[in-house]
Design a protein around this motif. Structure first.
Motif, PDB file in Angstrom:
ATOM      1  N   GLU A 107       8.823   9.398  16.721  1.00 58.57           N
ATOM      2  CA  GLU A 107       7.756   8.392  16.576  1.00 58.57           C
ATOM      3  C   GLU A 107       6.524   8.997  15.904  1.00 58.57           C
ATOM      4  OE1 GLU A 107       6.753   5.200  17.766  1.00 58.57           O
ATOM      5  OE2 GLU A 107       8.685   4.456  18.470  1.00 58.57           O
ATOM      6  N   SER A 108       6.215  10.239  16.248  1.00 52.38           N
ATOM      7  CA  SER A 108       5.031  10.897  15.705  1.00 52.38           C
ATOM      8  C   SER A 108       5.218  11.339  14.260  1.00 52.38           C
ATOM      9  CB  SER A 108       4.682  12.113  16.570  1.00 52.38           C
ATOM     10  OG  SER A 108       3.619  12.855  16.008  1.00 52.38           O
ATOM     11  N   ARG A 152       7.644   2.591  25.868  1.00 52.35           N
ATOM     12  CA  ARG A 152       6.244   3.021  25.975  1.00 52.35           C
ATOM     13  C   ARG A 152       5.537   2.914  24.634  1.00 52.35           C
ATOM     14  NH1 ARG A 152       7.809   8.154  29.824  1.00 52.35           N
ATOM     15  NH2 ARG A 152       7.582   7.080  31.838  1.00 52.35           N
ATOM     16  N   HIS A 153       6.235   3.219  23.558  1.00 48.63           N
ATOM     17  CA  HIS A 153       5.648   3.077  22.222  1.00 48.63           C
ATOM     18  C   HIS A 153       5.595   1.609  21.811  1.00 48.63           C
ATOM     19  CE1 HIS A 153       5.673   7.436  21.452  1.00 48.63           C
ATOM     20  NE2 HIS A 153       6.867   7.451  22.035  1.00 48.63           N
ATOM     21  N   ASN A 167       9.744  11.012  21.160  1.00 50.90           N
ATOM     22  CA  ASN A 167       8.309  11.149  20.929  1.00 50.90           C
ATOM     23  C   ASN A 167       8.022  11.866  19.612  1.00 50.90           C
ATOM     24  OD1 ASN A 167       7.713   9.827  23.318  1.00 50.90           O
ATOM     25  ND2 ASN A 167       7.483  11.715  24.499  1.00 50.90           N
ATOM     26  N   ALA A 177       7.676   4.379  13.572  1.00 48.65           N
ATOM     27  CA  ALA A 177       7.910   3.544  14.746  1.00 48.65           C
ATOM     28  C   ALA A 177       9.362   3.094  14.838  1.00 48.65           C
ATOM     29  CB  ALA A 177       6.997   2.321  14.699  1.00 48.65           C
ATOM     30  N   VAL A 203      11.370   4.643  24.610  1.00 47.81           N
ATOM     31  CA  VAL A 203      11.042   3.844  23.429  1.00 47.81           C
ATOM     32  C   VAL A 203      10.054   2.735  23.780  1.00 47.81           C
ATOM     33  CG1 VAL A 203      11.992   2.293  21.676  1.00 47.81           C
ATOM     34  CG2 VAL A 203      13.227   4.382  22.283  1.00 47.81           C
ATOM     35  N   ALA A 241       2.634  -0.135  23.406  1.00 45.79           N
ATOM     36  CA  ALA A 241       1.373   0.191  22.740  1.00 45.79           C
ATOM     37  C   ALA A 241       1.190  -0.629  21.464  1.00 45.79           C
ATOM     38  CB  ALA A 241       1.327   1.677  22.418  1.00 45.79           C
ATOM     39  N   ARG A 242       2.293  -0.964  20.797  1.00 45.69           N
ATOM     40  CA  ARG A 242       2.218  -1.753  19.558  1.00 45.69           C
ATOM     41  C   ARG A 242       2.232  -3.251  19.815  1.00 45.69           C
ATOM     42  NH1 ARG A 242       5.535   2.693  17.715  1.00 45.69           N
ATOM     43  NH2 ARG A 242       7.455   1.651  18.375  1.00 45.69           N
TER      44      ARG A 242
END
Length: 257
Positions: free
Chosen positions: A84-85, A133-134, A81, A89, A131, A137-138
């Motif tokens: 990613e932040s 979950r991100h 997390n 990505a 991973v 979202a994309r």
């Protein structure tokens, strides 16, 4: 639409490869990097992860690093997390981290069983979930789970390893069933017998090597660089309609009796 050879290229993509400090993971990182991806080296040790990433940059590749233990859910969640932040990505995930333990099944210790399952199976689940979950979202992402010929075949003294890799093969199908609608392709890459540090005892065993070369239609051990083409394919847009499959790179071992 006509086929575009550029669909095999990975420019602008970032690929996290777990357990990539050496062996197959490091070679896969080189292969994906050569195809244009920025590779993210992962080991449990931050200094080692950074050193390997620096080595790849010296080789002309784009490389970053992140450290976490795939058996520590809270640690890996925080690390992924934060990455990613703060960095960017993760477009491609290669679940490569794995261990081997050998013993007759009747003598196999419970602690070794749990170590194999925590690393080879639980680690794939926890890292993929974090991973994905991100990726969800994309609306896109590639997951490559490193399976094995032991996803399909068994040998004496490694039944737990075979069980873990068989489970990873089915978990890959489950990822397809759950996440394909979110634009994620999850596939397995199953190496045959490759000359790596994990297989050092077998490589050095003349009797086993002779048996393997006779058993494998290609007549030899695999070279780790021979996994890179399949990995690049599964990581690239060229495989966008391939999902839930396991690609065996084994010199024909699983095709013959």
């Amino acid at each position: 639409m006509s086929f575009n050879i550029n669909s095999f290229k990975l420019e602008g993509r970032r690929a996290l490869i777990t357990g990539s400090g050496q062996g197959i993971g490091l070679e896969l990182a080189r292969g994906l990097g050569a195809a244009g991806a920025t590779v993210v080296i992962n080991t449990r040790n931050i200094d080692k992860s950074r050193a390997v990433a620096a080595q790849l940059r010296d080789e002309g590749l784009k490389a970053e690093s992140v450290a976490f233990d795939v058996t520590d859910r809270e640690q890996l969640l925080a690390a992924i997390n934060t990455f990613e932040s703060d960095v960017g990505a993760i477009d491609i995930l290669v679940n490569n981290a794995g261990i081997q333990r050998r013993a007759p099944l009747e003598d196999f210790s419970a602690s070794d069983w749990h170590d194999v399952m925590r690393t080879n199976l639980d680690g794939v689940f926890h890292v993929s979930q974090a991973v994905a979950r991100h990726m969800i979202a994309r609306g896109r992402g590639k997951i490559i789970n490193i399976c094995s010929v032991q996803s399909q075949l068994a040998r004496p003294t490694i039944a737990p390893y075979a069980a873990s890799k068989g489970a990873v093969k089915m978990l890959t199908k489950g990822m397809c069933a759950e996440w394909a609608r979110h634009g994620i392709q999850a596939n397995g890459l199953a190496p045959g017998y490759f000359a790596t540090e994990m297989n050092r005892a077998l490589v050095d065993n003349q009797e086993f090597s002779e048996w393997l070369c006779k058993r494998t239609p290609a007549g030899r051990w695999g070279r780790v660089d021979e996994l890179c083409g399949a990995a690049v394919f599964l990581a690239s847009p060229a495989s966008d309609f391939i999902n839930g499959q396991t690609l065996f790179v084994d010199g024909g071992l699983t095709s013959v009796v």
